[in-house]
Motif scaffolding. Structure first.
Motif, PDB file in Angstrom:
ATOM      1  N   VAL A 177      -2.189   0.617  -4.424  1.00  0.00           N
ATOM      2  CA  VAL A 177      -1.272  -0.485  -4.102  1.00  0.00           C
ATOM      3  C   VAL A 177      -0.277  -0.622  -5.244  1.00  0.00           C
ATOM      4  O   VAL A 177      -0.661  -0.765  -6.415  1.00  0.00           O
ATOM      5  CB  VAL A 177      -2.036  -1.813  -3.904  1.00  0.00           C
ATOM      6  N   ILE A 233      -5.643  -6.838   1.002  1.00  0.00           N
ATOM      7  CA  ILE A 233      -4.736  -6.035   1.818  1.00  0.00           C
ATOM      8  C   ILE A 233      -4.574  -6.717   3.170  1.00  0.00           C
ATOM      9  O   ILE A 233      -5.562  -7.024   3.846  1.00  0.00           O
ATOM     10  CB  ILE A 233      -5.281  -4.615   2.013  1.00  0.00           C
ATOM     11  N   VAL A 250       0.852  -1.189   0.000  1.00  0.00           N
ATOM     12  CA  VAL A 250       0.000   0.000   0.000  1.00  0.00           C
ATOM     13  C   VAL A 250       0.889   1.241   0.000  1.00  0.00           C
ATOM     14  O   VAL A 250       1.705   1.439   0.896  1.00  0.00           O
ATOM     15  CB  VAL A 250      -0.931   0.009   1.225  1.00  0.00           C
TER      16      VAL A 250
END
Length: 411
Positions: free
Chosen positions: A281, A300, A258
């Protein structure tokens, strides 16, 4: 005759079996019905846990560069590229006719000086970052020395990324200076038609044929994955969290990180609509076939635990004092062990304290109604767990007694 022999043999065996059962049950200190039978048990071990936030995502260009045109210093002639063209630093983008050579030369020189000042400032920043990097503890080959801390390693990685980004910025500014100086040289040669060149690599995303600014938009070759998070999700995601990217194009799972978490909603907030927050990302695998516009599945990793004791949630019970598990102790009794738990993911529970690696625990304690702390236990035969060398050392009477107890306890 044979039938009678079989009948009496069967009857004798049955009476002997029943008599043995009755003796063991009524015998003082008998183990039968005073033990619990455990069918499912496992050995505790260390494992990794990762809590993931699954989201749909789309691939897009990481950066966009904008080319502007000022008609005060000349008139536009023509584009030298078209939308979709791949360009690199030095690629001619458009031609324009100079109307005031003196003024245009002065403007170009001013731009060169501005870029040179920016380069000096960036190089000073790079020097400061390199000094900071050299001050971090280094990994030593001497095993006796204390190893480098994880936080220091993370800081070093971040510094290297920042230095690389600044060096790339210097290269772009130097390329732009070369472009401006070439135009100045053309003016000195009394050229009236000048060519503007690209200072970046990428793909022509848009040309403004109406000559509105930005005149040209160039999308970078590097790509990112973008997604939108809800109000509840955005508070759980931070920059530098790891992520995975999957798609129908790539068979393998790609690693990502990220790089940007927006604190502002994607659209203007409104009472009647939910706010969505954009997140970016960066794909860390350089060699991939993903192109801008490809739709992907993004995960994530919001929490990550490495090398911790992990048990199934079925092994954990609760009472008024807290959470506990049932341990099969070495003395042959069941122990009610209080524990402290952490992250739970997909039916797996992190055990912070209370259980050590290598200890045996009951997988489904709810299935055993007579389970009490200190109660002796017996288990079914698991041939994979039998220590044959140790079994040979036991006397025949002990083996027979325990075998009969096990048979009688089965219900």
């Amino acid at each position: 005759m044979k039938k009678r022999t079989i009948f009496y043999s069967t009857l004798t065996f049955s009476l002997l079996f029943i008599g043995t059962n009755t003796y063991l049950i009524e015998k003082a200190n008998s183990k039968v019905d005073r033990e619990v039978h455990v069918d499912n048990w496992e050995v505790s071990s260390k494992d990794d846990l990762a809590k993931e936030l699954p989201k749909p995502g789309v691939v897009t260009a990481e950066d966009e560069s904008y080319i502007y045109f000022n008609d005060e210093f000349g008139s536009f002639k023509k584009f030298l590229v078209k939308e979709g063209d791949q360009v690199s630093s030095g690629t001619p983008l458009y031609e324009y006719e100079v109307t005031d050579q003196t003024l245009q030369k002065s403007v170009l020189k001013s731009e060169v000086e501005k870029l040179e000042d920016e380069i000096d400032s960036i190089e000073n920043t790079i020097g400061d970052l390199e000094s900071l990097e050299s001050s971090l503890p280094s990994v030593s080959s001497d095993e006796k020395e204390i190893p480098i801390a994880a936080s220091a390693l993370q800081s070093e990685v971040e510094l290297k990324k920042e230095i690389a980004a600044k060096e790339l910025e210097v290269e772009r500014n130097e390329s732009q200076i070369d472009n401006l100086e070439r135009q100045i040289s053309d003016i000195d040669s009394y050229e009236t038609t000048l060519t503007f060149q690209s200072s970046v690599d990428g793909t022509i995303k848009n040309l403004s044929h109406k000559l509105d600014n930005p005149l040209i938009t160039i999308a970078s070759e590097s790509t990112i994955v973008t997604t939108d998070l809800t109000e509840e999700e955005i508070v759980t995601v931070k920059e530098n969290m790891n992520a995975t990217v999957q798609s129908d194009v790539e068979k393998a799972t790609l690693k990502g990180i990220v790089t940007k978490v927006s604190n502002l909603p994607k659209n203007d907030p409104h009472l009647q609509t939910d706010s969505m927050y954009p997140v970016e990302v960066k794909i860390q695998d350089d060699k991939n076939n993903l192109l801008p516009g490809h739709h992907v599945f993004l995960s994530i990793i919001t929490e990550n635990i490495n090398g911790s004791i992990v048990l199934p949630v079925t092994a954990i019970e609760k009472d008024s004092t807290g959470k506990f598990v049932w341990i099969l102790s070495k003395d042959g009794t069941v122990e009610k062990r209080k524990i402290k738990t952490g992250l739970e993911v997909g039916g797996q529970q992190q055990i912070i304290s209370g259980v050590k690696a290598g200890e045996y625990y009951i997988v489904y304690p709810d299935d055993i109604t007579a389970l009490k702390h200190g109660t002796p236990f017996i288990t079914g035969i698991d041939w994979n767990r039998i220590n044959w060398k140790g079994l040979k050392k036991l006397d025949r009477a002990t083996v027979l007694e325990n075998l009969l107890v096990g048979i009688l306890e089965r219900k």
